[in-house]
Design a protein around this motif. Structure first.
Motif, PDB file in Angstrom:
ATOM      1  N   SER A  31     -11.904   9.457   2.202  1.00 59.05           N
ATOM      2  CA  SER A  31     -11.363  10.668   1.965  1.00 59.05           C
ATOM      3  C   SER A  31      -9.827  10.308   1.583  1.00 59.05           C
ATOM      4  N   LEU A  32      -9.480  11.103   0.496  1.00 58.47           N
ATOM      5  CA  LEU A  32      -7.918  10.850  -0.065  1.00 58.47           C
ATOM      6  C   LEU A  32      -7.475   9.455  -0.004  1.00 58.47           C
ATOM      7  N   VAL A  33      -8.145   8.449  -0.321  1.00 57.20           N
ATOM      8  CA  VAL A  33      -7.790   7.066  -0.317  1.00 57.20           C
ATOM      9  C   VAL A  33      -7.500   6.618  -1.674  1.00 57.20           C
ATOM     10  N   PHE A  38     -12.623  21.625   3.581  1.00 58.04           N
ATOM     11  CA  PHE A  38     -12.842  20.451   2.793  1.00 58.04           C
ATOM     12  C   PHE A  38     -13.456  19.352   3.722  1.00 58.04           C
ATOM     13  N   ARG A  39     -13.054  19.139   5.146  1.00 60.90           N
ATOM     14  CA  ARG A  39     -13.327  18.225   5.991  1.00 60.90           C
ATOM     15  C   ARG A  39     -14.923  18.434   6.501  1.00 60.90           C
ATOM     16  N   ASN A  40     -15.227  19.812   6.801  1.00 66.22           N
ATOM     17  CA  ASN A  40     -16.299  19.969   7.100  1.00 66.22           C
ATOM     18  C   ASN A  40     -17.695  19.949   5.759  1.00 66.22           C
ATOM     19  N   LYS A  84       0.585   2.208  11.409  1.00 71.99           N
ATOM     20  CA  LYS A  84       1.096   3.408  11.894  1.00 71.99           C
ATOM     21  C   LYS A  84       0.133   4.587  12.012  1.00 71.99           C
ATOM     22  N   VAL A  85      -0.859   4.653  11.241  1.00 67.86           N
ATOM     23  CA  VAL A  85      -1.871   5.664  11.346  1.00 67.86           C
ATOM     24  C   VAL A  85      -2.798   5.461  12.395  1.00 67.86           C
ATOM     25  N   LYS A  86      -3.039   4.028  12.568  1.00 62.12           N
ATOM     26  CA  LYS A  86      -3.788   3.830  13.605  1.00 62.12           C
ATOM     27  C   LYS A  86      -3.379   4.066  15.243  1.00 62.12           C
ATOM     28  N   PHE A 121       0.931  -1.220   0.090  1.00 62.18           N
ATOM     29  CA  PHE A 121       0.012  -0.015  -0.148  1.00 62.18           C
ATOM     30  C   PHE A 121       0.795   1.371   0.112  1.00 62.18           C
ATOM     31  N   ILE A 122       0.353   2.211  -0.225  1.00 61.62           N
ATOM     32  CA  ILE A 122       1.227   3.552  -0.450  1.00 61.62           C
ATOM     33  C   ILE A 122       0.634   4.351   0.965  1.00 61.62           C
ATOM     34  N   PRO A 123       1.476   4.679   1.851  1.00 67.43           N
ATOM     35  CA  PRO A 123       1.346   5.363   3.010  1.00 67.43           C
ATOM     36  C   PRO A 123       0.489   6.739   2.951  1.00 67.43           C
ATOM     37  N   ALA A 124       0.073   7.264   3.880  1.00 67.57           N
ATOM     38  CA  ALA A 124      -0.600   8.460   4.063  1.00 67.57           C
ATOM     39  C   ALA A 124       0.015   9.686   2.985  1.00 67.57           C
ATOM     40  N   LEU A 125       1.378   9.728   3.122  1.00 66.34           N
ATOM     41  CA  LEU A 125       2.108  10.867   2.627  1.00 66.34           C
ATOM     42  C   LEU A 125       3.117  10.267   1.642  1.00 66.34           C
ATOM     43  N   LEU A 149     -11.661   1.796   9.185  1.00 66.03           N
ATOM     44  CA  LEU A 149     -10.749   0.563   8.595  1.00 66.03           C
ATOM     45  C   LEU A 149      -9.632   1.230   7.816  1.00 66.03           C
ATOM     46  N   ASP A 150      -8.645   0.637   8.023  1.00 67.06           N
ATOM     47  CA  ASP A 150      -7.491   1.086   7.498  1.00 67.06           C
ATOM     48  C   ASP A 150      -6.261  -0.041   7.254  1.00 67.06           C
ATOM     49  N   ILE A 151      -5.315   0.219   6.435  1.00 69.04           N
ATOM     50  CA  ILE A 151      -4.375  -0.935   6.376  1.00 69.04           C
ATOM     51  C   ILE A 151      -3.082  -0.690   7.128  1.00 69.04           C
ATOM     52  N   HIS A 192      -7.032   7.633  -4.556  1.00 69.86           N
ATOM     53  CA  HIS A 192      -5.928   7.842  -5.503  1.00 69.86           C
ATOM     54  C   HIS A 192      -4.739   7.074  -5.062  1.00 69.86           C
ATOM     55  N   GLN A 193      -4.707   6.590  -3.902  1.00 70.42           N
ATOM     56  CA  GLN A 193      -3.638   5.829  -3.411  1.00 70.42           C
ATOM     57  C   GLN A 193      -3.641   4.394  -3.899  1.00 70.42           C
ATOM     58  N   LEU A 194      -4.789   3.974  -4.585  1.00 75.89           N
ATOM     59  CA  LEU A 194      -5.120   2.356  -4.921  1.00 75.89           C
ATOM     60  C   LEU A 194      -5.136   2.533  -6.487  1.00 75.89           C
ATOM     61  N   GLY A 224     -10.295   3.668   5.105  1.00 74.26           N
ATOM     62  CA  GLY A 224      -9.084   4.381   5.164  1.00 74.26           C
ATOM     63  C   GLY A 224      -9.035   5.671   6.178  1.00 74.26           C
ATOM     64  N   PHE A 225      -9.119   5.466   7.324  1.00 76.30           N
ATOM     65  CA  PHE A 225      -9.417   6.557   8.278  1.00 76.30           C
ATOM     66  C   PHE A 225      -8.196   7.583   8.621  1.00 76.30           C
ATOM     67  N   GLY A 226      -6.960   6.923   8.157  1.00 78.91           N
ATOM     68  CA  GLY A 226      -5.651   7.826   8.204  1.00 78.91           C
ATOM     69  C   GLY A 226      -5.389   8.147   9.838  1.00 78.91           C
TER      70      GLY A 226
HETATM   71  C1  LIG Z   1      -4.118  10.080   2.369  1.00 80.40           C
HETATM   72  S1  LIG Z   1      -4.637   9.207   3.548  1.00 80.40           S
HETATM   73  C2  LIG Z   1      -6.012   9.711   4.016  1.00 80.40           C
HETATM   74  C3  LIG Z   1      -6.493   9.710   5.357  1.00 80.40           C
HETATM   75  C4  LIG Z   1      -7.770  10.339   5.723  1.00 80.40           C
HETATM   76  N1  LIG Z   1      -9.019   9.576   5.198  1.00 80.40           N
HETATM   77  C5  LIG Z   1      -7.689  11.695   5.560  1.00 80.40           C
HETATM   78  O1  LIG Z   1      -8.834  12.228   4.885  1.00 80.40           O
HETATM   79  O2  LIG Z   1      -6.917  12.518   5.943  1.00 80.40           O
HETATM   80  C6  LIG Z   1      -4.842   7.652   2.762  1.00 80.40           C
HETATM   81  C7  LIG Z   1      -5.306   6.732   3.692  1.00 80.40           C
HETATM   82  O3  LIG Z   1      -5.576   5.474   3.211  1.00 80.40           O
HETATM   83  C8  LIG Z   1      -4.920   4.474   3.783  1.00 80.40           C
HETATM   84  N2  LIG Z   1      -4.941   3.222   2.630  1.00 80.40           N
HETATM   85  C9  LIG Z   1      -3.962   2.747   1.612  1.00 80.40           C
HETATM   86  N3  LIG Z   1      -4.194   2.002   0.915  1.00 80.40           N
HETATM   87  C10 LIG Z   1      -5.298   1.452   1.735  1.00 80.40           C
HETATM   88  C11 LIG Z   1      -6.171   0.273   1.479  1.00 80.40           C
HETATM   89  N4  LIG Z   1      -5.833  -0.552   0.280  1.00 80.40           N
HETATM   90  N5  LIG Z   1      -7.023  -0.046   2.238  1.00 80.40           N
HETATM   91  C12 LIG Z   1      -7.454   0.870   3.250  1.00 80.40           C
HETATM   92  N6  LIG Z   1      -6.770   1.972   3.359  1.00 80.40           N
HETATM   93  C13 LIG Z   1      -5.954   2.298   2.795  1.00 80.40           C
HETATM   94  C14 LIG Z   1      -3.534   4.764   4.191  1.00 80.40           C
HETATM   95  O4  LIG Z   1      -2.969   3.831   5.171  1.00 80.40           O
HETATM   96  C15 LIG Z   1      -3.771   6.187   4.840  1.00 80.40           C
HETATM   97  O5  LIG Z   1      -4.393   6.089   6.228  1.00 80.40           O
END
Ligand SMILES: C[S@@+](CC[C@H](N)C(=O)[O-])C[C@H]1O[C@@H](n2cnc3c(N)ncnc32)[C@H](O)[C@@H]1O
Length: 223
Positions: free
Chosen positions: A120-122, A34-36, A81-83, A8-12, A76-78, A124-126, A54-56
């Protein structure tokens, strides 16, 4: 964990940057705005079962709980570290919300569990395959008529937004973000079986156009 852990791609974008995630969001995005707006679209109601995919670092769940503390939230997240980061914040704010980890495959929940799922913001990392499989899983765990809300990078609303979005692509990769730039998230939602799919708003930021997409699981679904 319910399955083998997928990459997976980490948050940043890089594991060593995860501790700076909140700071980076604060500086590059109008975070409150954006969050509100995400919370306004989520509209959590009393007694609803709501999953954040992807609660970050837990920012959205804290906000959702502030908006309506009478809904039941689960994250739910993968990434463990973010947990840890989110847990510390929850403890500090005296908030009790269940945070689950999984391996990136099957979600650890039965069919038809949630009234709403948001993310939110998940996406684009998949990669494409993960986008499709995660949307299928979201559809499975939503109740019939349940709502999906996705906030993520979408088709840039101007040339400036397109230019600025290269900064995200450099961190998170061009392969996973390309479908977002083309505005294809709604197409993936439709392919996963959602109906009434629409882009319902956007917020321009210093690093791209953050778009809101909504959809609904059909009343009579194959799951
Ligand atoms: C950019 S962060 C966004 C965090 C938060 N949702 C926010 O709005 O700030 C992306 C999150 O997606 C999680 N993530 C990445 N791949 C994932 C997957 N396959 N399933 C669930 N979470 C994933 C990352 O671990 C990270 O916490």
């Amino acid at each position: 964990m319910t399955d083998d852990k997928k990459e997976f791609i980490p948050a940043l974008g890089h594991d060593w940057l995860t501790g700076f995630y909140d700071l980076a969001i604060r500086f590059t995005m109008p975070e409150r705005k954006f969050r509100n707006k995400l919370m306004d679209f989520l509209d959590p109601l009393d007694g609803e079962e709501i999953l954040e995919f992807g609660f970050g670092t837990g920012q959205n769940l804290i906000l959702a709980n502030t908006k309506n503390g009478n809904a039941n939230y689960i994250g739910l997240d993968i990434d463990p570290k973010v947990k840890n980061i989110a847990k510390k914040k929850f403890t500090k704010n005296d908030i009790e919300i269940q945070l689950d980890l999984y391996g990136g495959g099957v979600f650890p929940y039965p069919d038809n569990t949630y009234d709403k799922v948001f993310s939110s913001l998940v996406f684009h990392q998949l990669d494409k395959e993960a986008k499709i499989s995660c949307l299928n899983e979201i559809c499975r765990v939503l109740k019939p008529d349940g709502a999906l809300l996705i906030g993520d990078w979408g088709k840039p609303k101007s040339r400036l937004m397109r230019g600025m979005f290269y900064s995200v692509q450099i961190l998170d990769g061009f392969a996973t973000t390309a479908d977002n730039v083309k505005g294809l998230i709604p197409d993936f939602m439709v392919a996963a079986g959602f109906e009434n799919v629409a882009e319902v708003g956007h917020v321009n930021t210093k690093i791209g156009s953050y778009c809101y997409y909504q959809g609904k699981k059909p009343s009579f679904c194959r799951v």
